[in-house]
Design a protein around this motif. Structure first.
Motif, PDB file in Angstrom:
ATOM      1  N   THR A  45       0.831  -1.204   0.000  1.00  0.00           N
ATOM      2  CA  THR A  45       0.000   0.000   0.000  1.00  0.00           C
ATOM      3  C   THR A  45       0.867   1.255   0.000  1.00  0.00           C
ATOM      4  O   THR A  45       0.628   2.185  -0.778  1.00  0.00           O
ATOM      5  CB  THR A  45      -0.952  -0.001   1.216  1.00  0.00           C
ATOM      6  N   SER A  55      -2.670   9.255  -1.773  1.00  0.00           N
ATOM      7  CA  SER A  55      -2.622   8.908  -0.351  1.00  0.00           C
ATOM      8  C   SER A  55      -2.900   7.418  -0.165  1.00  0.00           C
ATOM      9  O   SER A  55      -3.549   6.781  -1.000  1.00  0.00           O
ATOM     10  CB  SER A  55      -3.624   9.742   0.451  1.00  0.00           C
ATOM     11  N   ARG A  56      -2.423   6.903   0.960  1.00  0.00           N
ATOM     12  CA  ARG A  56      -2.604   5.477   1.263  1.00  0.00           C
ATOM     13  C   ARG A  56      -4.079   5.083   1.321  1.00  0.00           C
ATOM     14  O   ARG A  56      -4.440   3.977   0.968  1.00  0.00           O
ATOM     15  CB  ARG A  56      -1.947   5.128   2.606  1.00  0.00           C
ATOM     16  N   ASP A  57      -4.936   6.005   1.765  1.00  0.00           N
ATOM     17  CA  ASP A  57      -6.348   5.645   1.880  1.00  0.00           C
ATOM     18  C   ASP A  57      -7.045   5.558   0.527  1.00  0.00           C
ATOM     19  O   ASP A  57      -8.187   5.128   0.446  1.00  0.00           O
ATOM     20  CB  ASP A  57      -7.091   6.589   2.827  1.00  0.00           C
ATOM     21  N   GLN A  58      -6.357   5.906  -0.533  1.00  0.00           N
ATOM     22  CA  GLN A  58      -6.902   5.758  -1.883  1.00  0.00           C
ATOM     23  C   GLN A  58      -6.467   4.445  -2.525  1.00  0.00           C
ATOM     24  O   GLN A  58      -6.818   4.167  -3.664  1.00  0.00           O
ATOM     25  CB  GLN A  58      -6.441   6.922  -2.773  1.00  0.00           C
TER      26      GLN A  58
END
Length: 133
Positions: A45, A55-58
C-alpha cells in the motif's frame, strides 16, 4: 487506476516466497521485498501510494500468495475440504432449526426439545428465534 482489478484504486499484489522473505510483484508498478508476509499489504500500500502520488487511503490491495508447486495442490485440496465442511455445517444448522420449529409446532415444550436434541434450553431458544427471522 489498478492493474487487472475491476475496482478503481484496487491493486493485486502477488507474493512469492524467496529465501529469507517474500517478493511482492505489483504489475505495472514494480517489485518490492518484505521479510514477513504479514507486512505485505502495508508495504505494498505504501509503495503504490508513493509511486502513484496518491494517499494510502486511496489504495486498496488484494494479496495473492503464490505457493510452490508441491504446496499449491495441498492448499487447493484443504481449501475445498474446508468449504465443503462449512456448507455441510450450514445445512446441518438449518436442519436443526427446522426440526426445533417443527417440534415446537407439534406441541413439544422447549425443555423437551432440549432433551430430544441434546442441547441446552438456551440453545433451543436460539434455534427457535433464528427460524422466526
Amino acid at each position: 487506476m489498478g492493474d487487472d482489478s475491476k475496482t478503481p484504486g484496487m491493486y493485486r499484489v502477488y507474493a512469492s516466497r524467496q529465501d529469507q522473505g517474500w517478493q511482492l510483484s505489483l504489475p505495472g508498478i514494480g517489485d518490492i521485498w518484505v521479510r514477513r508476509l504479514t507486512d505485505a499489504v502495508n508495504a505494498a500500500t505504501s509503495f503504490i501510494a508513493e509511486r502513484k502520488g496518491i494517499s494510502r487511503d486511496q489504495v486498496g490491495t488484494q494479496l495473492s500468495v503464490e505457493l510452490s508447486a508441491d504446496l499449491e495442490p495441498e492448499r487447493r485440496a484443504s481449501t475445498e475440504a474446508h468449504l465443503k465442511a462449512k456448507r455441510a455445517q450450514d445445512e446441518a444448522a438449518l436442519a436443526y432449526r427446522k426440526l426445533a420449529k417443527r417440534l415446537q409446532e407439534s406441541g413439544i415444550s422447549g425443555a423437551e426439545i432440549a432433551l430430544i436434541l441434546g442441547v441446552s434450553r438456551q440453545r433451543v431458544s436460539q434455534l427457535l428465534s433464528s427460524t422466526q427471522k
